[in-house]
Design an enzyme around this catalytic site. Sequence first.
Site, short mmCIF file in Angstrom:
data_model
loop_
_atom_site.label_atom_id
_atom_site.label_comp_id
_atom_site.label_asym_id
_atom_site.label_seq_id
_atom_site.Cartn_x
_atom_site.Cartn_y
_atom_site.Cartn_z
N ALA A 178 87.96 108.42 -44.43
CA ALA A 178 87.12 109.41 -43.78
C ALA A 178 87.03 109.08 -42.29
O ALA A 178 87.29 107.95 -41.87
CB ALA A 178 85.73 109.38 -44.40
N GLY A 192 88.62 106.70 -48.01
CA GLY A 192 88.94 108.07 -48.40
C GLY A 192 90.44 108.31 -48.48
O GLY A 192 90.89 109.21 -49.20
N GLU A 209 91.22 107.30 -51.85
CA GLU A 209 90.63 108.30 -52.76
C GLU A 209 91.50 109.56 -52.79
O GLU A 209 91.66 110.18 -53.85
CB GLU A 209 89.20 108.61 -52.31
N GLU A 227 84.78 100.56 -47.76
CA GLU A 227 83.55 101.24 -47.35
C GLU A 227 82.37 100.30 -47.23
O GLU A 227 81.49 100.46 -46.38
CB GLU A 227 83.21 102.36 -48.34
N1 3HC Z 1 87.77 106.89 -38.68
C1 3HC Z 1 87.77 107.10 -37.36
N2 3HC Z 1 88.47 106.35 -36.48
C2 3HC Z 1 89.18 105.34 -37.00
C3 3HC Z 1 89.23 105.06 -38.36
C4 3HC Z 1 88.49 105.89 -39.23
N3 3HC Z 1 88.51 105.73 -40.55
N4 3HC Z 1 90.02 103.99 -38.56
C5 3HC Z 1 90.46 103.62 -37.34
N5 3HC Z 1 89.97 104.43 -36.40
C6 3HC Z 1 90.25 104.41 -34.96
C7 3HC Z 1 89.68 103.17 -34.28
O1 3HC Z 1 88.33 103.38 -33.91
C8 3HC Z 1 90.58 103.03 -33.09
O2 3HC Z 1 90.15 103.96 -32.14
P1 3HC Z 1 90.28 103.63 -30.56
O3 3HC Z 1 91.74 103.39 -30.33
O4 3HC Z 1 89.73 104.83 -29.91
O5 3HC Z 1 89.47 102.37 -30.35
C9 3HC Z 1 91.94 103.50 -33.62
O6 3HC Z 1 91.65 104.27 -34.80
C10 3HC Z 1 92.87 102.38 -34.02
O7 3HC Z 1 92.14 101.48 -34.86
P2 3HC Z 1 92.24 99.90 -34.69
O8 3HC Z 1 92.13 99.55 -33.26
O9 3HC Z 1 91.28 99.31 -35.64
O10 3HC Z 1 93.74 99.67 -35.14
P3 3HC Z 1 94.35 98.57 -36.11
O11 3HC Z 1 95.78 98.91 -36.24
O12 3HC Z 1 93.95 97.22 -35.66
O13 3HC Z 1 93.63 98.80 -37.54
C11 3HC Z 1 92.86 100.00 -39.49
C12 3HC Z 1 93.83 99.98 -38.26
C13 3HC Z 1 93.23 98.89 -40.46
C14 3HC Z 1 93.01 101.34 -40.11
C15 3HC Z 1 91.42 99.77 -38.98
O14 3HC Z 1 91.16 100.66 -37.92
C16 3HC Z 1 90.38 100.01 -40.02
O15 3HC Z 1 90.08 99.12 -40.79
N6 3HC Z 1 89.80 101.23 -40.06
C17 3HC Z 1 88.70 101.54 -40.93
C18 3HC Z 1 89.14 101.78 -42.34
C19 3HC Z 1 87.96 102.13 -43.19
O16 3HC Z 1 86.93 101.47 -43.18
N7 3HC Z 1 88.09 103.22 -43.97
C20 3HC Z 1 87.03 103.70 -44.76
C21 3HC Z 1 86.26 104.74 -44.02
S1 3HC Z 1 84.81 105.24 -44.88
C22 3HC Z 1 85.40 106.32 -46.05
O17 3HC Z 1 86.56 106.54 -46.16
C23 3HC Z 1 84.35 106.98 -46.87
C24 3HC Z 1 84.92 107.73 -48.02
O18 3HC Z 1 84.81 106.92 -49.17
C25 3HC Z 1 84.16 108.97 -48.26
#
Ligand code: 3HC
Length: 703
Positions: free
Chosen positions: A63, A104, A107, A127
């Site tokens: 997400a 997500g 998912e 998450e």
């Molecule tokens: N949403 C929005 N922005 C995101 C994102 C996300 N899920 N994941 C990464 N980004 C953005 C970062 O903020 C960053 O933005 P910036 O360049 O403006 O600072 C850019 O993408 C690149 O991210 P990283 O600098 O972290 O790049 P890496 O290559 O080091 O890592 C990654 C990539 C492993 C995908 C890491 O960003 C990460 O762990 N992201 C979060 C993943 C996550 O927690 N997903 C679950 C979200 S909650 C969800 O899905 C709820 C659902 O169950 C309903």
Amino acid sequence: MNSLVTYQVQDSLALIGLARPPVNALGQPLRAALLQACEQADADPSVRAIVIYGTNGLFCAGADITEFGSPASFAAPDLPGLLVRLTAIDKPLVAAIGKLALGGGLELALACGYRIGEPKTRVGLPEINLGLLPGAGGTQRLPRLVGVQAALEMMISGAPMAANRALELGILDRLADSAEQLLQSACGYAHELIANHAPARPSEPFADPAKGLPADFFERYCLEQEPRWKSRLAPRLVFSAVQAACLLPLQQGLERELALFKQAEASRQSEALRHVFFAEREAGKIPGIDPSTALRPIAKVAVIGAGTMGGGIAMNFANAGIPVVLLERQGDALDRGLAHIRKTYAISLKRGKLTEAQLEQRMSLLSGTLEYADLADADLVIEAVFEQLSIKQEVFRQLDSVCKPGAILATNTSSLDVDQIAAVTARPQDVIGLHFFSPANVMRLLEVVKARETSAQVLATTLKMGRTIGKIPVVSGVCFGFIGNRMLEPYAREAHRLVLEGATPAQVDGVLTGLDLNMGVFSMLDLAGIDVNFLVRDANRAAIAHDDSYCRLGDELYSLGRYGQKTARGFYQYEGRERHNDYEVVALSERLAGELHVSRRPIEDAEIHARCLFMLINEGIQLLDEGIALRAGDIDLVWINGYGFPAHLGGPMFYAQQYGLDKVLAGIQHYRDTLGEYGRMWFTPAPLLERLVAAGKTTIERL
Ligand code: 3HC
Ligand code: NAI
């Protein structure tokens, strides 16, 4: 089709490409585009199967975190609804998972009947790290696919899983030979499914997830895990959602999951953890540095001093595959240092975290020397010798004479002036502070101390290097204690003083651990060494200690040889690792209070909270005002990753915002007015805090 997805029909297959760089976060516009593409594929009789993939090779990171807490989070089509719609399409859907499917994103893949990865694919439900639970079917579909135990483990740890393990568990059905061949293999797979008249969704291996679980499974799980969760909400909500998967049919389970997700999303803890997520990304953005700043290659590292810190620092590089040479003054110290590193690796081996081959490979990257000449080809040198300016300056003079031009010269000092160290070299632009935390091979914080003349290239290179070795680098300016230890100082001062006034070390520590800090002040000092703390204080007494009561209890314990855990006595008594309260410390506090004319009284927990925390916060705000810290979020990262401040409180700055800046200011003013001369001496609000409150601001920023 809009530009967020690509759509093409090829040979009976609809190929839907997610095209929202950098990570295909499933924000509302992408959800809408994906839904439209899937509807089109469903409606097209020539399409017999659908392949969803990431156009830039990466499937989906979940997400869109920026939407949480805003109406966009559930703006139509919402993610859970979109995925339910996908599961209703009566054609096989194949998720082609390049690089990663997180949250997500996974998912979405679970809503597809079939999943194919590539060797480097990682899948996970992280998450929980954002104070959330999977909210788009993950808590209901994953237990039905892999069983309750594996699903819970994945959601509670939040850790990503490698492709092979995902294949074993059945999260992936197969693996393409390489990332390049993924899409082609996914199409081949889809054609096989068509040829075999495969159902849109295969039957679930654990259709009734409760079946076969021990009757007391949930009870036992909770009993074992809950102490680790402290007051975190998200693990408890994950747990409830998985219980629902066992008790309810899918449809009702999804409804329950949604309700729990919304509770988590609205929580202060999730807001705090989302702040931490973005703070980590912001921390790398430094004025004066941009992608065009040239980076210097770091192929060989040298560490001076193979003691506690030098050894740990060296391990970081060996772990990342970078050769390190350790320099000591004498052979026996060097041998001890290298032997200690091997012993530390051997513990990891015993715990199954390292193989024998990895241990040997890492040791082979470490070499020792007594000669500065052997440092001539090092790209980065990190000094970790005794904490004394003259010794460090001598080391830097030597480095200046032997190191190649362009080598980065770093000091791990925790309290000395990096400018004064840089000044003895003819290349102050190449000198920087790299303040690791103990144990240096474990702790994630790296304070990168930018000295007056440190060049942008050197700063950019060390920040990148910090991330390469798995640290969270945070930039600090030069001042006593940098960000972390400078804030520790007033926080620990109040803790000491509160004991003089009538609290006990255990009461003070109890209030702090009650907030979920890993350790209270006194347990931490006992662990770090009361002697170490004393020597730094003593060396800087003129600058920091302005009244007689200042950390007097710590000074007295030092003079009694009570150095903490290492002598089995400090603020507490120790039997092995067991900690006990010590009445002698109470008696000592009573005596000192008498000598210093400090009146003793019962101290309420609320006062301990306010005095320790508000002083910590006040100092952080002052650091921001002085420009030592670039952002409030940087300060939060320092305290979360270096000092055990709970991430689910967002760090001290975010905590202050949630608490209310006006209340923090009022608290400081209250103690200034009620603690007599002591209050007037120490409880001075940071001018920035006053300005922020006067301006009606609720977030901490420069003003
Ligand atoms: N949403 C929005 N922005 C995101 C994102 C996300 N899920 N994941 C990464 N980004 C953005 C970062 O903020 C960053 O933005 P910036 O360049 O403006 O600072 C850019 O993408 C690149 O991210 P990283 O600098 O972290 O790049 P890496 O290559 O080091 O890592 C990654 C990539 C492993 C995908 C890491 O960003 C990460 O762990 N992201 C979060 C993943 C996550 O927690 N997903 C679950 C979200 S909650 C969800 O899905 C709820 C659902 O169950 C309903
Ligand atoms: P230590 O005493 O364990 O190790 C210092 C090592 O340096 C010893 O092995 C000593 O033989 C060697 N050494 C001394 N002078 C030398 C010289 N001229 N040339 C080569 N080697 C020399 O000390 P520790 O704890 O590792 O601290 C080192 C530095 O790291 C200090 O500046 C300290 O302030 C800093 N630091 C320490 C932390 C800690 O928790 N111990 C945390 C963060 C920083």
